[in-house]
Scaffold this active site. Structure first.
Site, mmCIF file in Angstrom:
data_model
loop_
_atom_site.group_PDB
_atom_site.id
_atom_site.type_symbol
_atom_site.label_atom_id
_atom_site.label_comp_id
_atom_site.label_asym_id
_atom_site.label_seq_id
_atom_site.Cartn_x
_atom_site.Cartn_y
_atom_site.Cartn_z
ATOM 1 N N LYS A 118 0.836 -1.231 0.004
ATOM 2 C CA LYS A 118 0.050 0.043 -0.079
ATOM 3 C C LYS A 118 0.820 1.100 0.088
ATOM 4 C CE LYS A 118 -4.538 -1.848 0.850
ATOM 5 N NZ LYS A 118 -5.578 -1.620 1.293
ATOM 6 N N LYS A 158 -3.945 -10.266 -6.114
ATOM 7 C CA LYS A 158 -5.371 -10.445 -5.776
ATOM 8 C C LYS A 158 -6.439 -9.618 -6.420
ATOM 9 C CE LYS A 158 -5.730 -7.755 -1.452
ATOM 10 N NZ LYS A 158 -6.577 -7.910 -0.248
ATOM 11 N N LYS A 212 -10.750 -4.544 -4.296
ATOM 12 C CA LYS A 212 -11.851 -3.464 -4.627
ATOM 13 C C LYS A 212 -11.200 -2.246 -4.754
ATOM 14 C CE LYS A 212 -13.671 -4.128 0.000
ATOM 15 N NZ LYS A 212 -12.474 -3.690 1.073
HETATM 16 P P1 ATP Z 1 -8.595 -3.140 -0.428
HETATM 17 O O1 ATP Z 1 -8.384 -3.361 -1.701
HETATM 18 O O2 ATP Z 1 -9.301 -1.605 0.021
HETATM 19 O O3 ATP Z 1 -7.235 -3.342 0.394
HETATM 20 P P2 ATP Z 1 -9.659 -5.545 0.119
HETATM 21 O O4 ATP Z 1 -10.577 -6.059 -1.333
HETATM 22 O O5 ATP Z 1 -8.377 -6.238 0.096
HETATM 23 O O6 ATP Z 1 -9.494 -4.155 0.313
HETATM 24 P P3 ATP Z 1 -10.487 -6.030 2.734
HETATM 25 O O7 ATP Z 1 -11.731 -5.079 3.394
HETATM 26 O O8 ATP Z 1 -9.256 -5.594 3.030
HETATM 27 O O9 ATP Z 1 -10.706 -6.141 1.300
HETATM 28 O O10 ATP Z 1 -10.618 -7.645 3.112
HETATM 29 C C1 ATP Z 1 -11.932 -8.099 3.592
HETATM 30 C C2 ATP Z 1 -11.779 -9.619 3.641
HETATM 31 O O11 ATP Z 1 -11.595 -10.087 2.233
HETATM 32 C C3 ATP Z 1 -10.535 -10.188 4.354
HETATM 33 O O12 ATP Z 1 -10.771 -11.158 5.030
HETATM 34 C C4 ATP Z 1 -9.803 -10.569 2.831
HETATM 35 O O13 ATP Z 1 -8.833 -11.533 3.404
HETATM 36 C C5 ATP Z 1 -10.790 -10.959 1.965
HETATM 37 N N1 ATP Z 1 -10.194 -10.828 0.856
HETATM 38 C C6 ATP Z 1 -9.751 -9.673 0.215
HETATM 39 N N2 ATP Z 1 -9.241 -9.803 -0.969
HETATM 40 C C7 ATP Z 1 -9.566 -11.051 -1.387
HETATM 41 C C8 ATP Z 1 -9.335 -12.099 -2.738
HETATM 42 N N3 ATP Z 1 -8.846 -11.575 -3.717
HETATM 43 N N4 ATP Z 1 -9.531 -13.167 -2.483
HETATM 44 C C9 ATP Z 1 -10.017 -13.597 -1.195
HETATM 45 N N5 ATP Z 1 -10.392 -13.002 -0.037
HETATM 46 C C10 ATP Z 1 -9.970 -11.856 -0.151
#
Ligand code: ATP
Ligand code: LTN
Length: 333
Positions: free
Chosen positions: A116, A198, A201
């Site tokens: 990040k 990964k 969002k």
């Molecule tokens: P950001 O992109 O804003 O960092 P994020 O999409 O990674 O957000 P978080 O809110 O940080 O999402 O994570 C919420 C949950 O979703 C966590 O348990 C995280 O492990 C899971 N998660 C996030 N991205 C993935 C993914 N690509 N595959 C599986 N699990 C995910």
């Protein structure tokens, strides 16, 4: 017969944008399934979200929509406590305390921080750095036994365990040392445009992720554009990241095994396969999207839900926080 105490589950998700299929398959789908067997506490981690700059109006909208979407996915406020992190002040308070029990070196090693800070080089703030000690506070306040998260959060959980053990050893047993609960299937859903990173969002390229509220048309288009390879064979194998990812998604939403999927698409091209994955995802999301429209139209209900959640969460959190303050030696107020 004496009733056994159910194990406590805590997890959270940031309202940092539109919730994706990765969040759902890696985390939310499991949360829903765990609600009968465990005492579950779920939160929208909005304090975490401001580690990246947010537009106030969008941030408010994202938080309310995320709350409604989680209800639509099946989080049941009768069975579980479901609240918004910033409504329970104990999170910020314990996070400060835990910052003082977390080492600079430990935080520097976190890959999420490195990723990040590379992505937001103009705003590498102290909150981004201390993110994991806030996450540790979230979990430890509720004496959680298990934390269901996607594989990307494993490192943060290990740090949480270290902080808990360190505090317990310095004073006396105070925190339950939590275990991760990471699904086998869906733990790491990859970007449709770059299957080596990964699905996220906050990805600038919206073609990389499927948002839970994307329309069927958009979902079909994104799958059709998904990056695969030149092998033209639906097979789960090393080096076939794009296809593996699509197969993983298909397996998650249909319940089929990889073998079954390989057989289903034997001798067929990627075009057919992508259409099938898209359709399966559209079908899976349809009832969730319908429930979402109902919840988001009922603001009064949403408010009553999150207020009730915060009141219930605060009672538990404040109990842990007072214990911690006392042990450290703060004068009681
Ligand atoms: P950001 O992109 O804003 O960092 P994020 O999409 O990674 O957000 P978080 O809110 O940080 O999402 O994570 C919420 C949950 O979703 C966590 O348990 C995280 O492990 C899971 N998660 C996030 N991205 C993935 C993914 N690509 N595959 C599986 N699990 C995910
Ligand atoms: N950092 C988490 C979101 C989160 C979380 C938590 C997850 C904040 N606090 C406590 C589990 C437990 C993420 O998924 N990116």
């Amino acid at each position: 017969m004496e009733e056994q105490r159910k194990q406590v589950i805590f997890s959270a998700i940031q309202p940092s944008g539109t919730i994706t299929l990765g969040n759902y398959l890696g985390a939310l789908k499991n949360w829903v399934a765990l609600q009968d067997e465990y005492d579950c506490i779920f939160s929208l981690a909005d304090l975490h979200t401001i580690t990246v700059r947010q537009d106030p109006a969008k941030f408010r909208k994202n938080a309310l929509e995320a709350y409604a979407l989680l209800l639509a996915c099946g989080i049941d406020p009768q069975k579980s406590i479901f609240f918004i992190q910033s409504h329970v002040s104990a999170h910020a308070e314990l996070a400060w305390v835990l910052n003082c029990y977390t080492q600079f070196g430990e935080l520097s090693r976190m890959t999420q921080f490195k990723d990040k800070s590379a992505k937001h080089a103009d705003n590498i703030n102290a909150g981004l750095f201390a993110y994991p000690s806030l996450m540790a506070a979230d979990i430890l306040l509720y004496q959680a036994d298990l934390v269901p998260v996607g594989a990307d959060q494993k490192q943060h959980l290990e740090l949480t365990r270290d902080i808990a053990e360190r505090f317990n050893a310095a004073y006396s047993p105070t925190f339950t040392v939590p275990d991760g609960y990471i699904p086998k299937q869906g733990a790491r859903v990859m970007s449709l445009q770059d299957p080596t990173s990964k699905m996220s969002k906050s990805d600038e390229n919206a073609n990389g992720f499927i948002a839970m509220l994307d329309s069927p048309d958009v979902i079909m288009k994104k799958f059709k554009r998904a990056v695969t390879d030149s092998d033209a064979c639906v097979r789960y194998a090393e080096g076939k990241d794009g296809v593996n990812n699509l197969m993983g998604i298909y397996a998650c939403v249909t319940g089929k095994t990889m073998d079954e999927i390989e057989r289903e698409f034997e001798g067929r091209g990627y075009g057919d396969f992508k259409t099938a994955v898209g359709e399966a995802v559209v079908d899976h999301l349809r009832p969730i999207q319908e429930r979402f429209s109902q919840y988001i139209a009922d603001k009064a209900y949403l408010e009553s839900c999150y207020r009730d959640g915060a009141a219930r969460a605060s009672r538990i959190a404040n109990r842990t926080l007072s214990k911690v303050m006392k042990k450290i030696g703060f004068l009681p107020d």
